[in-house]
Motif scaffolding. Structure first.
Motif, short mmCIF file in Angstrom:
data_model
loop_
_atom_site.label_atom_id
_atom_site.label_comp_id
_atom_site.label_asym_id
_atom_site.label_seq_id
_atom_site.Cartn_x
_atom_site.Cartn_y
_atom_site.Cartn_z
N ALA A 32 0.83 -1.21 0.00
CA ALA A 32 0.00 0.00 0.00
C ALA A 32 0.87 1.26 0.00
CB ALA A 32 -0.94 -0.01 1.21
N LEU A 33 1.90 1.26 0.81
CA LEU A 33 2.79 2.42 0.88
C LEU A 33 3.47 2.67 -0.47
CD1 LEU A 33 3.69 4.42 3.11
CD2 LEU A 33 5.71 2.98 3.42
N ARG A 34 3.97 1.58 -1.09
CA ARG A 34 4.59 1.71 -2.43
C ARG A 34 3.59 2.23 -3.45
NH1 ARG A 34 6.41 -4.01 -1.30
NH2 ARG A 34 8.43 -3.75 -0.31
N TYR A 35 2.39 1.69 -3.40
CA TYR A 35 1.35 2.10 -4.35
C TYR A 35 1.03 3.59 -4.19
CZ TYR A 35 -3.24 2.76 -6.39
OH TYR A 35 -4.30 3.26 -7.10
N LEU A 36 0.79 4.02 -2.97
CA LEU A 36 0.42 5.42 -2.73
C LEU A 36 1.54 6.37 -3.16
CD1 LEU A 36 -1.45 5.06 0.67
CD2 LEU A 36 -2.46 5.44 -1.60
N ALA A 37 2.77 5.94 -3.06
CA ALA A 37 3.90 6.77 -3.47
C ALA A 37 3.93 6.95 -4.99
CB ALA A 37 5.22 6.16 -3.00
N ARG A 38 3.36 6.00 -5.74
CA ARG A 38 3.42 6.05 -7.20
C ARG A 38 2.08 6.31 -7.86
NH1 ARG A 38 5.49 1.69 -10.28
NH2 ARG A 38 5.60 3.32 -11.84
N GLN A 68 -1.70 5.20 8.72
CA GLN A 68 -1.96 6.50 9.32
C GLN A 68 -1.54 6.51 10.79
OE1 GLN A 68 -5.94 7.95 8.74
NE2 GLN A 68 -5.43 9.98 9.49
N SER A 69 -1.82 5.44 11.51
CA SER A 69 -1.45 5.39 12.93
C SER A 69 0.06 5.40 13.13
CB SER A 69 -2.06 4.15 13.60
OG SER A 69 -1.39 2.98 13.18
N LEU A 89 0.77 10.23 1.29
CA LEU A 89 1.94 9.96 2.12
C LEU A 89 2.36 11.22 2.86
CD1 LEU A 89 4.33 7.75 -0.03
CD2 LEU A 89 2.59 7.04 1.59
N THR A 90 2.85 11.03 4.05
CA THR A 90 3.45 12.13 4.80
C THR A 90 4.93 12.19 4.44
OG1 THR A 90 4.02 10.67 6.64
CG2 THR A 90 1.85 11.76 6.75
N GLY A 91 5.60 13.21 4.91
CA GLY A 91 7.05 13.29 4.73
C GLY A 91 7.73 12.08 5.35
N GLU A 92 7.23 11.64 6.49
CA GLU A 92 7.77 10.46 7.16
C GLU A 92 7.56 9.21 6.31
OE1 GLU A 92 9.73 8.02 9.75
OE2 GLU A 92 9.71 10.20 9.69
#
Length: 194
Positions: A32-38, A68-69, A89-92
């Motif tokens: 999910a993190l990879r997807y949201l970044a792209r 998110q948490s 995504l946040t900066g973190e």
């Protein structure tokens, strides 16, 4: 030969795919993190994430809530549609992706010469497209390969438009993932509108 290729693909997946969690994220959370970044701006919704992950919207929402948490993602209202939210995504979250275990495999692929990379890319794209069709599954891909992308003009006057959403797209966003992708060869090209 096919079995050997399959074994090599599984070995390559072992470098970044893992059971349990790494750095506090599960496999699905990493995906999910990879997807949201792209993903492009149209594809950062819970429904699009669910489609990409091949899961229910409820399960995708739980994954988004976990991200998110951990401070890696936030939910923001979509300006054009107040009823919808975007997963951003946040900066973190962006910094966290720099530690992505998949980066080692990416770096090895970058080390290949351009011709080898191109052949590998094209062959894997054909294999995966065949699997998607066989499972009647839809996949995300980049706008430049999509039948809905219309390009007009040249130089400074060059602009792009998504016919699916009937909205303009910045050139830099044409290389991002879209969950509403339809390959040009899947159904033929749409005629350019006047």
């Amino acid at each position: 030969m096919a079995i050997e290729i399959l074994k090599l693909l599984v070995r390559s997946a072992d470098t970044w795919n893992f059971e349990g969690s790494l750095s506090g994220l599960s496999d699905r959370e990493w995906m999910a993190l990879r997807y949201l970044a792209r993903a492009n701006r149209f594809s950062r919704t819970p429904s699009a994430l669910a489609s990409f992950l091949g899961t229910t919207r409820s399960a995708a929402s739980q994954i988004a809530a976990a991200l998110q948490s951990k401070g890696l993602m936030v939910r923001k209202p979509i300006v054009e549609d107040k009823r919808s939210i975007a997963l951003c995504l946040t900066g973190e979250g962006e910094r966290f992706l720099k530690r992505d275990p998949m980066n080692a495999l990416r770096d090895r692929l970058v080390a290949l010469d351009v011709a080898d990379r191109s052949r590998l890319h094209d062959a894997l794209r054909r294999v995966l497209a065949g699997l998607d069709v066989g499972k009647r599954r839809h996949h995300a891909d980049i706008c430049t390969e999509c039948m809905f992308l219309i390009e007009r003009g040249e130089g400074k006057d060059r602009h792009f438009r998504c016919q699916f959403f009937r909205k303009a797209i910045a050139q830099k966003d044409t290389t991002l993932l879209c969950a509403y992708f339809e390959g040009r060869s899947d159904r033929g090209q749409l005629p350019a509108s006047p």
